[in-house]
Motif scaffolding. Structure first.
Motif, PDB file in Angstrom:
ATOM      1  N   ARG A 152       0.814  -1.220   0.000  1.00 21.77           N
ATOM      2  CA  ARG A 152       0.000   0.000   0.000  1.00 21.77           C
ATOM      3  C   ARG A 152       0.850   1.274   0.000  1.00 21.77           C
ATOM      4  NH1 ARG A 152       0.173  -2.525   4.768  1.00 21.77           N
ATOM      5  NH2 ARG A 152       0.321  -1.399   6.757  1.00 21.77           N
ATOM      6  N   PHE A 153       1.952   1.291   0.746  1.00 23.13           N
ATOM      7  CA  PHE A 153       2.790   2.493   0.795  1.00 23.13           C
ATOM      8  C   PHE A 153       3.578   2.665  -0.503  1.00 23.13           C
ATOM      9  CE2 PHE A 153       2.155   1.344   5.254  1.00 23.13           C
ATOM     10  CZ  PHE A 153       1.665   2.547   5.747  1.00 23.13           C
ATOM     11  N   PHE A 154       4.037   1.564  -1.050  1.00 21.69           N
ATOM     12  CA  PHE A 154       4.741   1.593  -2.342  1.00 21.69           C
ATOM     13  C   PHE A 154       3.820   2.134  -3.435  1.00 21.69           C
ATOM     14  CE2 PHE A 154       5.798  -0.290  -6.408  1.00 21.69           C
ATOM     15  CZ  PHE A 154       7.173  -0.130  -6.499  1.00 21.69           C
ATOM     16  N   LYS A 155       2.592   1.634  -3.480  1.00 19.97           N
ATOM     17  CA  LYS A 155       1.632   2.068  -4.499  1.00 19.97           C
ATOM     18  C   LYS A 155       1.318   3.552  -4.361  1.00 19.97           C
ATOM     19  CE  LYS A 155      -1.655  -0.825  -3.566  1.00 19.97           C
ATOM     20  NZ  LYS A 155      -2.972  -1.499  -3.656  1.00 19.97           N
ATOM     21  N   ALA A 156       1.151   3.992  -3.123  1.00 18.23           N
ATOM     22  CA  ALA A 156       0.775   5.391  -2.890  1.00 18.23           C
ATOM     23  C   ALA A 156       1.880   6.353  -3.287  1.00 18.23           C
ATOM     24  CB  ALA A 156       0.416   5.595  -1.420  1.00 18.23           C
ATOM     25  N   TYR A 157       3.104   5.882  -3.263  1.00 15.48           N
ATOM     26  CA  TYR A 157       4.232   6.747  -3.620  1.00 15.48           C
ATOM     27  C   TYR A 157       4.574   6.681  -5.101  1.00 15.48           C
ATOM     28  CZ  TYR A 157       8.810   8.991  -3.439  1.00 15.48           C
ATOM     29  OH  TYR A 157       9.871   9.830  -3.650  1.00 15.48           O
ATOM     30  N   TYR A 158       4.601   5.468  -5.644  1.00 22.09           N
ATOM     31  CA  TYR A 158       5.089   5.294  -7.014  1.00 22.09           C
ATOM     32  C   TYR A 158       3.992   5.261  -8.084  1.00 22.09           C
ATOM     33  CZ  TYR A 158       9.754   4.386  -5.184  1.00 22.09           C
ATOM     34  OH  TYR A 158      10.974   4.510  -4.561  1.00 22.09           O
ATOM     35  N   LEU A 159       2.791   4.806  -7.731  1.00 20.41           N
ATOM     36  CA  LEU A 159       1.738   4.694  -8.731  1.00 20.41           C
ATOM     37  C   LEU A 159       0.857   5.929  -8.810  1.00 20.41           C
ATOM     38  CD1 LEU A 159       0.626   0.964  -8.367  1.00 20.41           C
ATOM     39  CD2 LEU A 159       2.483   1.959  -9.723  1.00 20.41           C
ATOM     40  N   LEU A 160       1.065   6.871  -7.888  1.00 17.48           N
ATOM     41  CA  LEU A 160       0.381   8.160  -7.937  1.00 17.48           C
ATOM     42  C   LEU A 160       1.474   9.229  -8.062  1.00 17.48           C
ATOM     43  CD1 LEU A 160      -2.216   7.578  -5.079  1.00 17.48           C
ATOM     44  CD2 LEU A 160      -2.680   7.609  -7.538  1.00 17.48           C
ATOM     45  N   PRO A 161       1.958   9.484  -9.258  1.00 15.38           N
ATOM     46  CA  PRO A 161       3.175  10.290  -9.434  1.00 15.38           C
ATOM     47  C   PRO A 161       3.019  11.779  -9.184  1.00 15.38           C
ATOM     48  CG  PRO A 161       2.271   9.659 -11.559  1.00 15.38           C
ATOM     49  CD  PRO A 161       1.474   8.927 -10.528  1.00 15.38           C
ATOM     50  N   PHE A 162       1.775  12.274  -9.103  1.00 15.99           N
ATOM     51  CA  PHE A 162       1.580  13.711  -8.983  1.00 15.99           C
ATOM     52  C   PHE A 162       0.931  14.081  -7.650  1.00 15.99           C
ATOM     53  CE2 PHE A 162       1.462  12.713 -13.504  1.00 15.99           C
ATOM     54  CZ  PHE A 162       2.437  13.574 -13.987  1.00 15.99           C
ATOM     55  N   LYS A 163       1.287  15.240  -7.122  1.00 16.19           N
ATOM     56  CA  LYS A 163       0.685  15.738  -5.892  1.00 16.19           C
ATOM     57  C   LYS A 163      -0.789  16.060  -6.124  1.00 16.19           C
ATOM     58  CE  LYS A 163       4.916  17.757  -3.980  1.00 16.19           C
ATOM     59  NZ  LYS A 163       5.568  18.998  -3.494  1.00 16.19           N
ATOM     60  N   GLY A 164      -1.526  16.094  -5.019  1.00 14.45           N
ATOM     61  CA  GLY A 164      -2.966  16.280  -5.119  1.00 14.45           C
ATOM     62  C   GLY A 164      -3.398  17.608  -5.686  1.00 14.45           C
TER      63      GLY A 164
END
Length: 219
Positions: free
Chosen positions: A185-197
């Motif tokens: 979950r932490f890996f996905k949240a960092y690498y699979l969402l490449p742009f800030k909100g």
């Protein structure tokens, strides 16, 4: 620039800032509500009593009030989180939230002990803090940061302090349940969402990049 124009620009900037502030507060409220419902089957409902630790300018007060939730807060002008007891009786609150506070405390013992004391039985503590695994190069860029945590170390800390059903997850906002759970979950949240909100002209599907974590524990 005339005084009239200066006043107009001041008023416009203030209105824009108020809109952003309210939008940010709603996002935080919706995220907390969603996570508590999905993972603890807890509804934030009218009459709930909550304590916001490290409330700053109390930007969340308005949204909680709007939903009929009794909002209380403490911050550094009220007490020293590392030394002082909270000025509330035992078993007072249905929820404690503390966003981006823990990393500023050298010793969180009293902070967590007092949180446990003033929570009602089976009520929840909701924390956010940077995730050391994904912010090693920037954590100490903030001179007020003194103590980093990983998901594992924070979970252990809460369990040592007596909290049960402890969960850690990326500090994503308003994402579907799948983003908050699973081994990676932490890996996905960092690498699979490449742009800030707040990145403009990018699909929401690609936004939300997380370097932080939520931790929730039950009294």
């Amino acid at each position: 620039m005339s005084l009239k124009k200066e006043y107009f620009h001041f008023k416009l900037n203030k209105e824009n800032n108020d809109v952003k502030r309210d939008s940010f507060a709603k996002r935080e409220f919706d995220t907390i509500s969603y996570i508590l419902k999905q993972f603890y089957n807890v509804d934030l409902k009218k009459g709930f009593k909550i304590l916001d630790l490290g409330a700053g300018d109390k930007f969340l007060e308005k949204i909680f009030d709007k939903n009929g939730i009794l909002y209380h807060s403490l911050d550094i002008e009220d007490l020293d989180f590392e030394k002082d007891k909270f000025n509330f009786d035992d078993n007072q609150f249905d929820l404690i939230i503390s966003l981006a506070v823990l990393e500023h405390l050298k010793n969180p013992d009293i902070f967590l002990q007092e949180s446990m004391r003033v929570l009602k039985k089976d009520s929840l503590l909701f924390l956010s803090t940077p995730n050391w695994k994904y912010c090693k190069n920037s954590f100490f860029d903030d001179v007020t940061h003194v103590k980093p945590y990983t998901p594992e170390s924070l979970q252990q800390l809460l369990e040592i302090k007596g909290f049960k059903e402890v969960m850690t997850m990326p500090n994503l906002r308003c994402k579907s349940k799948k983003w908050y759970q699973g081994k990676f979950r932490f890996f996905k949240a960092y690498y699979l969402l490449p742009f800030k909100g707040d990145t403009k002209f990018i699909s929401d599907f690609l936004k939300g990049k997380s370097k932080g974590l939520f931790a929730i524990g039950k009294k």
